[in-house]
Write a protein that holds these residues in place. Sequence first.
Motif: not given
Length: 341
Positions: A288-298
């Motif tokens: 559930d680390r959505y912010h970190d996931l978003a950064i990675l995908l960006l």
Amino acid sequence: MQLLCSVPDFLVKRQSMPVFDVRTPAEFANGHIPGAINLPLFSDQERHEIGLIYAQEGKKPAILKGLDFVGPKMRMLVDQVLAVTNSRVVGVYCWRGGMRSDAVAWLLGFYGFTAWRVEGGYKSIRRTLLAEMMQPRPVRIIGGRTGSGKTQVLHELQGLGEPVIDLEELAHHKGSAFGDIDEPPQPTQEQFDNLLGLSWLSHPQESRLWLEDESHFTGSIQINEHIWKVMRQAPVVYLDVPEELRADNLVDSYGRTDRENLKRSILKIREKLGGADTKLALDLLEKDRYHDLAILLLRRYYDPGYDYGLARRSPETIHRVVVTDRDFRKIALKLKDLTLS
């Protein structure tokens, strides 16, 4: 009473009267005038049988077979119209404006409706809409890396009275590997063209029209070739948004999405992400680390792809607007007042 009008007049009249598409369900499903109601004179199978008789025996035997099918349906057709409208003025069309629409318009007219038919039928409407998309418009593009809030700004511009077309809304797709999440099924290509053509037609030719920067394909839907070229040559307002804010926007958009849908979308791009980053993305999702996931995908997927497309534009068409917060209305007000060459 039945009356005949031109395509432009019919497209205006449709805004104030119910319109019935009397083609088969299969024809209707492939594409129709947005807002039209399917009132099939023949089923798909019945139309097939009539076509075979026409090819093998000629026109008159085919007409007689059609009458065999239609006779028992006449009351039902009128009842179906009465069930969906209190209006006594309706529109009716078929493929070429021929026998099917003529028959239904006569029946409704006999009952007491004023039934408008369109010259040339759906075929002429399609030709008109496709031609309309060739007409010039002063287009402005809202650009920016993924998560910049382009769609939100587009909607704020619309609220401010600016002419906009939301291509993603028409296509039922947000334009990325994650774009189909929480969206209804995409329309057919033909239906998307109808929606886009009507949207293009609804704005005066001299009015500045805002669109969001998109790929040529939005999901399975291809943007009309002429409009795509216009978009690529148009001035771009590039929203320069910090990575952290963009990640916040993505979390807002997808943070409540079913985890399995997110996992499926991540796996769709695993070849571009690579094995290690795909594994890391799935691990971040699981935790559930959505912010970190978003950064990675960006960093690993979205930004390189968008930057590549932006670099293929003429530099003089790109106008950067620095964004420091998520006040989309404030951004829209700034864009509204911009003067672009």
